[in-house]
Design a protein around this motif. Sequence first.
Motif, PDB file in Angstrom:
ATOM      1  N   MET A  70      -0.520  -6.220  -1.290  1.00 28.29           N
ATOM      2  CA  MET A  70      -0.300  -7.061  -0.120  1.00 28.29           C
ATOM      3  C   MET A  70       0.125  -6.211   1.075  1.00 28.29           C
ATOM      4  O   MET A  70       0.936  -5.289   0.938  1.00 28.29           O
ATOM      5  N   ASN A  71      -0.406  -6.549   2.222  1.00 27.37           N
ATOM      6  CA  ASN A  71       0.049  -5.972   3.482  1.00 27.37           C
ATOM      7  C   ASN A  71       0.785  -7.085   4.208  1.00 27.37           C
ATOM      8  O   ASN A  71       0.161  -7.953   4.813  1.00 27.37           O
ATOM      9  N   GLY A  72       2.097  -7.121   4.053  1.00 32.05           N
ATOM     10  CA  GLY A  72       2.848  -8.260   4.545  1.00 32.05           C
ATOM     11  C   GLY A  72       2.661  -9.431   3.596  1.00 32.05           C
ATOM     12  O   GLY A  72       2.993  -9.343   2.425  1.00 32.05           O
ATOM     13  N   GLU A  73       2.077 -10.519   4.104  1.00 30.01           N
ATOM     14  CA  GLU A  73       1.871 -11.722   3.297  1.00 30.01           C
ATOM     15  C   GLU A  73       0.428 -11.912   2.853  1.00 30.01           C
ATOM     16  O   GLU A  73       0.112 -12.887   2.174  1.00 30.01           O
ATOM     17  N   GLN A  89      -2.334   3.178  -1.699  1.00 33.45           N
ATOM     18  CA  GLN A  89      -3.471   3.199  -0.775  1.00 33.45           C
ATOM     19  C   GLN A  89      -4.585   4.113  -1.280  1.00 33.45           C
ATOM     20  O   GLN A  89      -5.768   3.864  -1.049  1.00 33.45           O
ATOM     21  N   SER A  90      -4.217   5.173  -2.002  1.00 39.18           N
ATOM     22  CA  SER A  90      -5.214   6.149  -2.454  1.00 39.18           C
ATOM     23  C   SER A  90      -5.975   5.696  -3.702  1.00 39.18           C
ATOM     24  O   SER A  90      -6.991   6.290  -4.062  1.00 39.18           O
ATOM     25  N   VAL A  91      -5.480   4.670  -4.387  1.00 39.97           N
ATOM     26  CA  VAL A  91      -6.149   4.209  -5.611  1.00 39.97           C
ATOM     27  C   VAL A  91      -6.505   2.713  -5.532  1.00 39.97           C
ATOM     28  O   VAL A  91      -6.851   2.100  -6.537  1.00 39.97           O
ATOM     29  N   ILE A  92      -6.401   2.161  -4.342  1.00 36.72           N
ATOM     30  CA  ILE A  92      -6.582   0.721  -4.179  1.00 36.72           C
ATOM     31  C   ILE A  92      -7.996   0.277  -4.565  1.00 36.72           C
ATOM     32  O   ILE A  92      -8.985   0.998  -4.329  1.00 36.72           O
ATOM     33  N   GLU A  93      -8.082  -0.888  -5.203  1.00 33.29           N
ATOM     34  CA  GLU A  93      -9.366  -1.459  -5.613  1.00 33.29           C
ATOM     35  C   GLU A  93      -9.710  -2.659  -4.726  1.00 33.29           C
ATOM     36  O   GLU A  93      -8.920  -3.071  -3.869  1.00 33.29           O
ATOM     37  N   GLU A 130       5.458   3.628  -9.312  1.00 31.51           N
ATOM     38  CA  GLU A 130       6.188   2.370  -9.134  1.00 31.51           C
ATOM     39  C   GLU A 130       5.350   1.182  -9.625  1.00 31.51           C
ATOM     40  O   GLU A 130       5.871   0.258 -10.252  1.00 31.51           O
ATOM     41  N   ALA A 131       4.068   1.229  -9.348  1.00 33.06           N
ATOM     42  CA  ALA A 131       3.180   0.160  -9.790  1.00 33.06           C
ATOM     43  C   ALA A 131       3.101   0.111 -11.308  1.00 33.06           C
ATOM     44  O   ALA A 131       3.131  -0.969 -11.918  1.00 33.06           O
ATOM     45  N   VAL A 132       3.021   1.286 -11.950  1.00 35.99           N
ATOM     46  CA  VAL A 132       2.957   1.342 -13.410  1.00 35.99           C
ATOM     47  C   VAL A 132       4.233   0.760 -14.017  1.00 35.99           C
ATOM     48  O   VAL A 132       4.194   0.028 -15.021  1.00 35.99           O
ATOM     49  N   GLU A 133       5.400   1.071 -13.440  1.00 33.65           N
ATOM     50  CA  GLU A 133       6.671   0.545 -13.939  1.00 33.65           C
ATOM     51  C   GLU A 133       6.705  -0.986 -13.843  1.00 33.65           C
ATOM     52  O   GLU A 133       7.206  -1.665 -14.746  1.00 33.65           O
ATOM     53  N   LEU A 134       6.177  -1.541 -12.727  1.00 33.67           N
ATOM     54  CA  LEU A 134       6.113  -2.999 -12.566  1.00 33.67           C
ATOM     55  C   LEU A 134       5.242  -3.633 -13.640  1.00 33.67           C
ATOM     56  O   LEU A 134       5.579  -4.671 -14.212  1.00 33.67           O
ATOM     57  N   MET A 135       4.124  -3.001 -13.930  1.00 32.29           N
ATOM     58  CA  MET A 135       3.204  -3.524 -14.948  1.00 32.29           C
ATOM     59  C   MET A 135       3.868  -3.534 -16.319  1.00 32.29           C
ATOM     60  O   MET A 135       3.724  -4.495 -17.090  1.00 32.29           O
ATOM     61  N   PRO A 156       0.812  -1.231   0.000  1.00 31.08           N
ATOM     62  CA  PRO A 156       0.000   0.000   0.000  1.00 31.08           C
ATOM     63  C   PRO A 156       0.841   1.274   0.000  1.00 31.08           C
ATOM     64  O   PRO A 156       0.378   2.330  -0.445  1.00 31.08           O
ATOM     65  N   THR A 157       2.110   1.173   0.479  1.00 24.16           N
ATOM     66  CA  THR A 157       2.965   2.370   0.569  1.00 24.16           C
ATOM     67  C   THR A 157       3.713   2.678  -0.727  1.00 24.16           C
ATOM     68  O   THR A 157       4.328   3.748  -0.865  1.00 24.16           O
TER      69      THR A 157
END
Length: 451
Positions: free
Chosen positions: A368-371, A398-402, A352-357, A346-347
Motif C-alpha cells: 500500500m502507498n498510503g491507503e 519496491q525492488s521486489v514488488i509484484e 520485515e515482510a517475511v517476518e509479517l508473513m 514500498p519502503t
Amino acid sequence: MWLNNILETIGNTPLIKLNKIVKDIPATVLAKVDYFNPGNSIKDRMALKMVEVAEKEGKLKPGGTIIECTSGNTGMGLALAACVKGYKCIFTTTDKQSKEKMDILKAVGAEVIVCPTNVEPDDPRSYYSVARRLEKEIPNSYLCNQYDNLANRLAHYETTGPEIWKQTEGKITHFVCTAGTGGTITGTAMYLKEQNPDIQVWAIDVYGSLLTKYFRTGEVDMNEVHPYISEGFGEDFVPQNYDMSVIDHFEQVTDKDGAIMARRIAKEEGLFCGYSAGSCLQGLMQLKDRLKKDDVVVCIFHDHGSRYVAKIYNDQWMMERGFLDVKTFKDIVNARAHKKLITVQPTHTVAEAVELMKKYDIDQVPVMNGEEPVGAISENGLFKKVFSDPEIKNATIQSVIETPYPVVAFDTPVERLGSLITKENGAVLAKDEKGDYHIVTRYDVIQSLAK
C-alpha cells in the motif's frame, strides 16, 4: 421454396423433451418452445390473429395506428405485423418490464410509453387507461386489447392446440401454462378438451395475482393483489379471454422460485427461456406427485431469455432481491470475523515482510502507498528471489514488488473470484461499506466452496 414475409414463419414450434430437471418425475415432460417464433414468443400467434380479425371487421384500416398495452411480447408480435402490413404502433407498458423488451419494441419501429405498475387498472396513469385514452385521441387507431379480445384465445384454439395434439400423437394427458391474459391457456385448453375431455389443464399463477382465488371462489378479491416481480403472467383483474371451465387447477409460484427455475432450464436443459417458462416448470414440479408413469405433460415455454439478460440472468439483480443464494467476497470476510488486513509499504524491507508473513501465517500481502494498493508480494515470489540472492532481504519492497491484486466489488460471487485468482495472481481485494480494504486468497475461496 421461399416465404412471402416474416409472418408466415409464425407457429409450428418444436416440442422438446425435458430430461435433467424432471428426472424424478415419472411422466414424460415436453416443452412447447415458442421462442422459435420470429418475435421470440408465443404472443406472435395472437398478435397476428388480432390484426387479421380487426382488418376483417373493418376496425383497422390502411395507414392506421395499432395501440396496445403490453408487457413486451404482444407488442413485438404486433410490431412485426405492422411492419409487413404498413401500420404504425404505439405501445403502453409498465415500469417493471425489462429494458430489453422496450428497446426491442423501439427497434422494430414502435413508440413505447412507460406507465407505473403499482396503480389500480382504472387509474388514469395505468397502462390500460393510457392505451384507452390514446385510442380516443388518435384518428384511425385501433386498441387491440389482448385481455378482452377473443381473437387472442382463438389464435391458440386454431394453432397451438392442434400443434400439440398432432406432435404428441394425441397422447397428451396434462397441459401446463402460466396464466396471464388467458388467451394461451384457454384457447389451447378448449381445443385439447374437445379432442379428449380427460386432459388435465393446470394454470400457473404468481403470488400477488387475483386469478387463483377467482378460479377457486368466483370472487374478485383486490386484497389478493400486491406487487410482484414475475413478468408476463398474473393479473389484477379477470380478462374476458378466460373460460375457467376448461381449467382444472391453479397453482401459485413465488417470484424467486420462477426466476431460479428459468436459470436452471438454461443451464441444465440448454433452453434459454424467459421468466414465465421458469414459473411454468416450477409449478409443474410443485404438482409432480399427481403424475403417473404413462402421463405425457406439455409445458408452454413462452419466450426467449434474451429479454431478461439484465434481470433473472444477471447475478447482481438476483442477489439484490434475495433470489440467488451464492457466496460472495463479503460472505468470506464475514466468516472470518473481519480480520485486519495485513499490508506493507514500498519502503519496508523484504526481511520485515517475511517476518509479517511468518507472524500472521499468510502468503499474500498487498503493498500500500498510503491507503491505496500499488502492488503485492507473495511468499512464493519472495522465496524465489531470496533463494537466488540472499542479500535481497535487506532491500526495500519496491525492488521486489509484484503486480497489484485485482480490486472487485464487495458482493462479487465466489465463482467469479475463482476465475480472477491465478498462479501469477494469488489474491483479490475489495472495499467494504466503510471504505476499508479486505483480501481473499485462493485458500479462502477453496475453503468457502468446501463448506
